[in-house]
Scaffold this active site. Structure first.
Site, PDB file in Angstrom:
ATOM      1  N   VAL A 179      44.459  42.951  36.498  1.00 24.22           N
ATOM      2  CA  VAL A 179      45.017  41.271  37.234  1.00 24.22           C
ATOM      3  C   VAL A 179      42.919  40.516  37.091  1.00 24.22           C
ATOM      4  O   VAL A 179      42.024  41.283  37.618  1.00 24.22           O
ATOM      5  CB  VAL A 179      45.860  40.971  39.011  1.00 24.22           C
ATOM      6  CG1 VAL A 179      45.480  39.515  39.168  1.00 24.22           C
ATOM      7  CG2 VAL A 179      46.783  41.507  38.482  1.00 24.22           C
ATOM      8  N   CYS A 180      42.278  39.236  36.624  1.00 25.61           N
ATOM      9  CA  CYS A 180      42.098  38.389  36.873  1.00 25.61           C
ATOM     10  C   CYS A 180      41.777  37.495  37.505  1.00 25.61           C
ATOM     11  O   CYS A 180      42.111  36.233  37.070  1.00 25.61           O
ATOM     12  CB  CYS A 180      41.435  37.884  35.132  1.00 25.61           C
ATOM     13  SG  CYS A 180      39.358  37.744  35.273  1.00 25.61           S
ATOM     14  N   ILE A 181      41.314  37.488  38.721  1.00 26.74           N
ATOM     15  CA  ILE A 181      41.932  35.963  39.572  1.00 26.74           C
ATOM     16  C   ILE A 181      40.660  36.216  40.359  1.00 26.74           C
ATOM     17  O   ILE A 181      39.147  37.066  40.828  1.00 26.74           O
ATOM     18  CB  ILE A 181      42.862  36.234  40.878  1.00 26.74           C
ATOM     19  CG1 ILE A 181      43.226  37.876  41.588  1.00 26.74           C
ATOM     20  CG2 ILE A 181      43.842  35.513  40.052  1.00 26.74           C
ATOM     21  CD1 ILE A 181      43.606  37.119  42.638  1.00 26.74           C
TER      22      ILE A 181
END
Length: 166
Positions: free
Chosen positions: A88-90
């Site tokens: 996940v890329c947040i």
């Protein structure tokens, strides 16, 4: 003697067990390792992911909460902000401080006040509204912008597969 990180994680796990939060569940992958959690995210209502049960692993560093955990979907996931390997890329999962690429404000990145709950709620929010301006999965972002029907079909397949696995 338990580390500050493991004590904090034990408290967060206990709090989540006592007071579950809508939209996800969490537990340990292995009872002997407080630093690796198994989480299930329920696809948010009124989104393309509605009805899905998406599994992920959340791995905490030894210096948590000073550094963020990583989150990786183990279920199939088609989303602009999820790398093809499931990571996940947040913003809140990016290391604290200034963004070397200048895209994010320091205030948008990890701070030690974040909890498992705030991370999971941010991921649920991500599923509700992808950020295609800074994608981890360029192909998914391009489809999201230009071929929405194709994007929807791929997400529907992920949802169906997650239901079969649940």
């Amino acid at each position: 003697m338990a580390s500050q990180a493991s004590l904090l994680l034990q408290k967060q796990l206990k709090d989540l067990c006592k007071h579950p939060v809508d939209g996800f569940s969490a537990g340990l992958v292995d009872e002997k390792n407080i630093f690796e959690w198994s989480v299930t995210i329920i696809g948010p209502p009124d989104t393309l992911y509605e009805g899905g049960f998406f599994n992920a692993i959340m791995t905490f560093p030894q210096n948590y909460p000073n550094s963020p955990p990583s989150v990786r979907f183990t279920s199939d996931m088609w989303h602009p902000n999820v790398y093809s390997d499931g990571r996940v890329c947040i913003s809140i999962l990016h290391p604290p401080g200034d963004d070397p690429s200048g895209y994010e404000l320091a205030s948008e990145r990890w701070t030690p006040v974040h909890t498992v709950e705030s991370i999971m709620l941010s991921i649920i929010s991500m599923l509700s509204g992808p950020n295609d301006e800074s994608p981890a999965n360029v192909e998914a972002a391009k489809e999201w912008r230009e071929k929405r029907d194709e994007f929807k079909k791929k997400v529907s397949r992920c949802v169906r597969k997650s239901q079969e696995m649940f």
